[in-house]
Design an enzyme around this catalytic site. Structure first.
Site, PDB file in Angstrom:
ATOM      1  CG  HIS A   1     -13.323  80.417 -19.870  1.00 28.57           C
ATOM      2  ND1 HIS A   1     -13.398  80.752 -21.216  1.00 28.57           N
ATOM      3  CD2 HIS A   1     -12.215  79.546 -19.505  1.00 28.57           C
ATOM      4  CE1 HIS A   1     -12.330  80.309 -21.475  1.00 28.57           C
ATOM      5  NE2 HIS A   1     -11.699  79.437 -20.785  1.00 28.57           N
TER       6      HIS A   1
ATOM      7  CB  CYS B   1      17.808  65.160 -28.720  1.00 29.43           C
ATOM      8  SG  CYS B   1      18.060  63.624 -29.750  1.00 29.43           S
ATOM      9  CG  MET B   2      17.661  70.062 -24.531  1.00 31.43           C
ATOM     10  SD  MET B   2      18.820  70.276 -23.095  1.00 31.43           S
ATOM     11  CE  MET B   2      18.454  68.914 -21.984  1.00 31.43           C
ATOM     12  CG  ASP B   3      20.392  71.012 -27.587  1.00 28.64           C
ATOM     13  OD1 ASP B   3      19.668  71.784 -26.772  1.00 28.64           O
ATOM     14  OD2 ASP B   3      21.101  70.193 -27.307  1.00 28.64           O
TER      15      ASP B   3
HETATM   16  C1  PLP Z   1      -7.275  81.421 -22.884  1.00 26.10           C
HETATM   17  C2  PLP Z   1      -8.657  82.270 -22.487  1.00 26.10           C
HETATM   18  C3  PLP Z   1      -9.390  82.537 -23.571  1.00 26.10           C
HETATM   19  C4  PLP Z   1      -9.273  82.293 -24.768  1.00 26.10           C
HETATM   20  O1  PLP Z   1      -9.468  81.135 -25.169  1.00 26.10           O
HETATM   21  P1  PLP Z   1      -9.294  80.318 -26.841  1.00 26.10           P
HETATM   22  O2  PLP Z   1      -9.950  79.023 -26.711  1.00 26.10           O
HETATM   23  O3  PLP Z   1      -7.893  80.360 -27.271  1.00 26.10           O
HETATM   24  O4  PLP Z   1     -10.210  81.464 -27.632  1.00 26.10           O
HETATM   25  C5  PLP Z   1     -10.795  83.112 -23.280  1.00 26.10           C
HETATM   26  N1  PLP Z   1     -11.241  83.399 -21.974  1.00 26.10           N
HETATM   27  C6  PLP Z   1     -10.140  82.972 -21.018  1.00 26.10           C
HETATM   28  C7  PLP Z   1     -10.565  83.286 -19.603  1.00 26.10           C
HETATM   29  C8  PLP Z   1      -9.029  82.483 -21.243  1.00 26.10           C
HETATM   30  O5  PLP Z   1      -8.399  82.065 -20.115  1.00 26.10           O
END
Ligand code: PLP
Length: 372
Positions: free
Chosen positions: A163, A310-312
Site C-alpha cells: 500500500h 450540536c449532537m442532534d
Molecule cells: C482503504 C484502502 C484502499 C482504498 O484506498 P482509496 O484511497 O480509498 O482508494 C486500498 N487499499 C487498502 C489496503 C486500503 O486500506
C-alpha cells in the site's frame, strides 16, 4: 411532506459509472472495489451488491467481521480482507471463502493453524508506509514460511501486495521508491519458490495517476464513491459523488439583531434574520469543527452554518428569504446544482473528504436510487 427527516440518498448509477471509469483507467488490471468502514459511510451491503453488479470482480474490506457480514448478506465473489489481530476468526473467514492477508510469518502460521480447510492467503509487504506488512528481513522470513507451507499443501498463496503512502501526491519520490521495493519483494517471493499470484499496489490515487503501479489488480475506494483522493489532484477520469446528504428543517424562526445562537453563543446575528434548524449533528457524523464554517443549500441558495454544531442539530442562517419548517436543506451532494460537496465540508471542518462521508452514521437513513 413525508419521508425520513434526515436522509443520505445514494446514487447507484453514479457508483456504477465511477467503477466503470476507474476500470477504464487500468484496463489490463482487475478491479477491487473497497467497501470497508460501511462502504465509506454509504452502506456496505448495498454498495457491495452494486459493485458486483457494476462488474467489479473483487471486493476488499479491512476486517474479517466486515467480510463475514457481506457473506451473511449473500455475497459470494472474490473478497479480500487485510487487518486482523491475533485471535481473529480466521477459520470462519476461510470457511466463507474469504481471502485473508498475512503480514508476518507468525500471522501466516496462525491462519494455517486455525483454518479447517486449506486457506487462500495473500502476503503483504511493507514497502514504506510503515503500517501493516512484512518489512525487510521479515519479508524474507514470510516468503520462506510461505514456500514451506505451500509445498506441504497447507496454504495457497494467491497474491502479494502493498500500500502506498503518498499516491495522492503523484510527484512524491516515495511513490517510485515504494514501487521499486515492491518489485524486488515480488521477485524475492518468486525466488523463494512462491508464484506471487495477484500483485497489487494501487489505491484510487495510483489508479488515476500511476499506470506503472497498476500490476494485476487495483484497489479502488474513494474514487468509486465519486470523491477525489485529494482536491489538488487533476485527472481526466469522470467521477460523480454518489451520496447526497439532506434533511428537512425542523424549525424556522425570525431572530432579532443581537440574538446569539447555540451552545457558547459563538455566533450573533448582526441584523434581524431567519434561522433554520437542521436535525443533524455530531451524533449523525457532522463534525463540530464545521461550526460557523460550513454551508448548506436551502431553496436553491447557500446558507451558513451558524453557531456550534450540536449532537442532534445545527442552525443555518437563511437571511430574509422565505422558508418554512419542512424545507429541504442539502448539506452536500455532487455539487452540480450549487449545493456544497463533501470536499467543501472537508475544507470547512479541517479534514479530508474521506472522513466526511465515512463518519456518517447514527440515525441516518440511507435511500438507494438507481439499478440495484
Ligand atoms: C482503504 C484502502 C484502499 C482504498 O484506498 P482509496 O484511497 O480509498 O482508494 C486500498 N487499499 C487498502 C489496503 C486500503 O486500506
Amino acid at each position: 411532506m413525508s419521508g425520513p427527516q434526515v436522509e443520505a440518498v445514494v446514487d447507484l448509477d453514479a457508483f456504477a459509472a465511477n467503477i466503470a471509469a476507474m476500470a477504464a483507467c487500468a484496463p489490463s488490471s482487475a478491479l477491487m472495489t473497497v467497501v470497508k468502514a460501511d462502504a465509506y459511510g454509504h452502506g456496505a451491503v448495498p454498495m457491495a451488491r452494486a459493485a458486483r453488479a457494476a462488474g467489479s470482480p473483487w471486493l476488499g474490506v479491512a476486517t474479517i467481521e466486515e467480510a463475514l457480514a457481506l457473506r451473511a448478506a449473500g455475497d459470494t465473489g472474490p473478497l479480500l480482507c487485510w487487518l486482523a489481530s491475533p485471535g481473529a476468526d480466521y477459520a470462519s473467514a476461510v470457511d466463507a471463502g474469504v481471502e485473508v492477508t498475512a503480514s508476518s510469518a507468525a500471522q501466516l502460521a496462525e491462519i494455517i493453524a486455525a483454518a479447517r480447510v486449506r486457506p487462500r492467503v495473500q502476503l503483504k509487504v511493507d514497502t514504506g508506509l510503515s503500517r501493516n506488512g512484512a518489512l525487510g528481513e521479515a519479508w524474507t522470513q514470510l516468503a520462506a514460511a510461505a514456500a514451506t507451507a505451500q509445498a506441504a499443501g497447507r496454504v495457497e498463496i494467491t497474491g502479494a501486495w502493498s500500500h502506498l503512502a503518498c499516491a495522492d501526491e503523484p510527484a512524491h519520490p516515495a511513490n517510485d521508491a515504494q514501487e521499486a521495493v515492491f518489485r524486488d519483494a515480488v521477485d524475492e517471493l518468486a525466488a523463494a519458490g512462491v508464484e506471487p499470484g495477484l500483485r497489487h499496489l494501487a489505491n484510487s490515487a495510483a489508479t488515476l495517476s500511476r499506470p506503472s503501479a497498476h500490476f494485476d489488480l487495483v484497489r479502488v475506494g474513494i474514487a468509486a464513491y465519486g470523491i477525489r483522493p485529494d482536491p489538488g489532484m487533476s485527472y481526466s477520469t469522470p467521477l460523480t459523488p454518489v451520496l447526497t446528504l439532506r434533511a428537512r428543517l425542523a424549525h424556522v424562526k425570525r431572530l432579532r439583531a443581537g440574538a446569539s445562537v447555540s451552545y457558547g453563543h459563538t455566533w450573533t446575528a448582526e441584523r434581524d434574520t431567519t434561522v433554520g434548524l437542521v436535525p443533524m449533528g455530531y451524533g449523525d457524523g457532522i463534525a463540530v469543527a464545521a461550526s460557523n464554517r460550513a454551508q448548506v443549500q436551502v431553496g436553491g441558495a447557500r446558507a451558513d452554518v451558524v453557531g456550534r454544531v450540536c449532537m442532534d442539530q445545527l442552525v443555518v442562517d437563511l437571511g430574509d428569504r422565505p422558508a418554512a419548517a419542512g424545507d429541504v436543506a442539502v448539506l452536500f451532494g455532487p455539487g452540480d446544482d450549487g449545493e456544497p460537496t463533501a470536499e467543501d465540508w472537508a475544507r470547512a471542518s479541517s479534514t479530508i473528504a474521506y472522513e466526511v462521508v465515512t463518519r456518517l452514521g447514527g440515525r441516518l437513513v440511507r435511500t438507494y436510487r438507481g439499478d440495484m
